[in-house]
Design an enzyme around this catalytic site. Structure first.
Site, PDB file in Angstrom:
ATOM      1  CG  PHE A 305      -2.027  -0.898   1.272  1.00  0.00           C
ATOM      2  CD1 PHE A 305      -3.124  -0.709   0.444  1.00  0.00           C
ATOM      3  CD2 PHE A 305      -2.027  -1.987   2.127  1.00  0.00           C
ATOM      4  CE1 PHE A 305      -4.191  -1.588   0.464  1.00  0.00           C
ATOM      5  CE2 PHE A 305      -3.099  -2.871   2.168  1.00  0.00           C
ATOM      6  CZ  PHE A 305      -4.181  -2.669   1.337  1.00  0.00           C
ATOM      7  CG  ASP A 306       0.843   5.921  -1.562  1.00  0.00           C
ATOM      8  OD1 ASP A 306       1.934   6.251  -1.062  1.00  0.00           O
ATOM      9  OD2 ASP A 306      -0.041   6.741  -1.873  1.00  0.00           O
ATOM     10  CE  LYS A 307       1.696   8.744   5.403  1.00  0.00           C
ATOM     11  NZ  LYS A 307       0.613   9.763   5.520  1.00  0.00           N
TER      12      LYS A 307
END
Length: 628
Positions: A305-307
């Site tokens: 995941f990106d944040k």
């Protein structure tokens, strides 16, 4: 041959069979025979025509096997068998078409939502025109109960819109001036005027329909294998039938062997499941771009995941502005004017804060440069502004003093992102920005783990302190912070090289390279941004992580359903062939069982249309990642 034509011939053949039964009981055997022959010819012609067309394309179809069997039955005088086989084959084909329509019902329901008319204001007059006649720049009026016909921005009014056709969300969304609306949505209540930005085939809704249509036609690896298998299997069955006749000298057994060996259920077992699965996803706001992607999605063991904008809402807020000298609003004005060129969430948040304070932004940045993953440099009113993270400051030899660094670290430990701003090479202030963890994130991650995902990793360009705070709250396995886009790509490649099947979820803009590198690229893109719909393999239209967990669970259910169908189809063929060789299955009964097996395969796949993942409690983490 279309469904209507098939149903007419099937009905006529069925009526002739009923007449033949009556003639049999009436003792009129000669009339019965001619009636059965007529029924065979009427039903057999379209079957044999399809067989001939397939042969012209150098393909061996199921119709070829049936045609050979029917001609053979007529030759040996088994008119009851020939008429029954052709009738059952056509009746089965009709049921397949009708039942397959259900698997495509999700797409059809989308198409049915497409608006036909739009009300526009032209030259001061309000007129109703066809959606095909709406042009970019038109001012479109949408009232309660009406469908939105274009993509655009609201310039007047306020309304609650049902966006289920786009996002799969059933709860209406409130929209006001400057909010975007999309074609295919509907105004539940209210009144809005929208400037058309995309019309016709360029709208998000039209592109969704096109993507789903393409996806349902795109074949999985299993489908491709079954297609190749059928082309080898059919001529092999003809050869085996000849061998059966050579060894048994029983022409009826040979013809029955031909009929029951038809791989109808096997050939349709994979595509019908894939079509139903993709249709379910479309109805729930998840666009899966094809059967092969569905298969790969079911196999993932690692999710990255990106944040910002992925694990968090992507709607950050300025929580504090700390300046070293001068006026706070003047400092904010200069930084916001520089950030006007930025497409990043954080830059746009600073611009939004300036507008919220009603600070006029009048200067266009000069000599502007976006340093991807780090920040921006621009000249405003002759002053050089450098706005971004520590790496950008270091690259420009801008000194961050111990006091400023200590303040920034404290803000970061509280869950903020610290944006450093320097004017003419000297730090002038820090803008603290915080985002909220998505309320559904924890539940979605829990569901992914329950469905077999072994590790969940965060890759972010944000600072280490904020990343660790988010990762700790969500129970992630690894957190890697302060990364550039190329660093994320390198991490994805490293995971792939280690043998993991990797899915990467990002916002579809700065994460596009990493999304493209992963086995499965997944974009969080409400309304379907251009880059997310083009780059990603899976697009979540509602921008919700629980759609990801639904997509993963749906993919596993779809592949499981496809395997069930395949095993059932193969098992049925083996049982029927054994029954033929042992003299327990005959021509008409074999065809009946064969058609029933095809129908069972389709009905099993139709269950996917109503599939919904098990509800998992959505625990809300401590919402805002910051404290004053």
């Amino acid at each position: 041959m279309n469904a209507k034509r098939t149903s007419q011939i099937t009905a006529l053949t069925g009526a002739l069979l009923a007449i033949a039964i009556g003639l049999h009981f009436g003792g009129l055997h000669e009339w019965r025979q001619w009636t059965l022959i007529t029924a065979t010819v009427i039903a057999g012609l379209p079957i044999s025509w399809k067989a001939i067309q397939a042969l012209r394309m150098k393909a061996f179809s199921i119709e070829l096997l049936v045609t050979i069997a029917v001609v053979g039955a007529l030759f040996i005088g088994e008119y009851v068998e020939s008429a029954a086989v052709t009738f059952l084959f056509l009746f089965g084909a009709y049921l397949e078409v009708r039942t397959l329509e259900k698997t495509r019902s999700s797409l059809q329901s989308l198409i049915d939502l497409a608006p036909l008319e739009a009300t526009v204001i032209r030259d001061g007059e309000t007129i109703t025109i066809s959606v095909e006649d709406v042009i970019e720049g038109d001012r479109v009026v949408i009232r309660s109960g009406e469908k939105v016909a274009i993509d655009g921005v609201i310039v007047a009014g306020k309304a609650a819109l049902s966006e289920a056709a786009i996002t799969g969300e059933s709860v209406p969304a409130t929209k006001a001036i400057e909010d975007r609306v999309f074609s295919g949505t509907m105004v539940d209540n209210g009144y809005i005027e929208v400037i058309a930005e995309r019309v016709g085939d360029d709208t998000t809704f039209a592109r969704i329909i096109e993507l789903v249509e393409d996806a349902q036609e795109a074949k999985s690896k299993t489908q491709k294998f079954l297609d190749r298998f059928a082309n080898v299997y059919t001529p092999s069955i003809v050869i085996l039938s000849i061998l059966v006749y050579i060894f048994t000298r029983n022409i009826e057994m040979t013809l029955t062997f031909l009929v029951v060996a038809c791989p109808g259920a096997l050939v349709i077992s994979a595509p019908v499941s894939i079509v139903a699965g993709i249709g379910n996803g479309a109805r729930n706001g998840v666009l899966v771009k094809g059967g092969e992607i569905m298969e790969n999605l079911a196999k993932i063991d690692t999710v990255v995941f990106d944040k910002t904008g992925t694990l968090t809402r992507g709607r950050p807020e300025v929580t504090n502005i700390h300046i070293l000298s001068g006026d706070e609003n003047e400092f904010l004005r200069l930084v916001a004017e520089a950030e006007m060129i930025s497409e990043h969430h954080l830059g746009q948040t600073i611009v939004k804060e300036a507008r919220r304070r009603e600070i006029p932004l009048v200067n266009q940045p000069e000599e502007a440069e976006v340093i991807e993953g780090n920040g921006i440099r621009a000249k405003i009113e002759g002053k050089v502004l450098t706005v971004g993270n520590r790496k950008l400051m270091a690259a420009n030899r801008i000194v961050i003093g111990d006091t400023v660094e200590a303040y920034a670290v404290n803000r970061e430990k509280a869950g903020n992102t610290a944006i450093f701003a320097a004017i003419d090479g000297v730090i002038q202030g820090i803008v603290s920005i915080a985002d909220q963890i998505r309320p559904e994130a924890m539940g979605a991650i829990k569901e992914l783990r329950q469905n077999g995902v072994k590790q969940i990793i965060m890759l972010t360009g944000d600072n280490r302190h904020t990343a660790e705070l988010v990762g700790k709250q969500l129970g992630l396995d690894q957190i890697h912070a302060e990364l550039l886009p190329e660093d994320k790509v390198a991490w994805i490649q490293k995971l792939k090289d280690a043998g993991h099947i990797v899915a990467m979820a990002g916002d579809g803009i700065n994460d596009a390279p990493a999304i493209a590198t992963a086995h499965i690229g997944l974009a969080m893109g409400e309304g379907g941004t251009d880059i997310s719909m083009e780059t990603a393999d899976v697009v979540l239209m509602a921008d919700r992580l629980d759609q990801f967990s639904h997509a993963h669970a749906l993919a596993k259910a779809t592949i499981r359903n496809m395997k069930q169908n395949t095993y059932f189809a193969v098992g049925t063929v083996f049982l029927l062939l054994a029954g033929v060789l042992f003299g327990k299955v005959f021509l008409a009964s074999g065809m009946l069982i064969h058609e029933l097996s095809v129908l069972i395969v389709i009905l099993n796949a139709v269950r996917l249309i109503r599939y919904s993942k098990k509800e998992v409690e959505m625990k809300e983490p401590n919402a805002l990642l910051q404290t004053e």
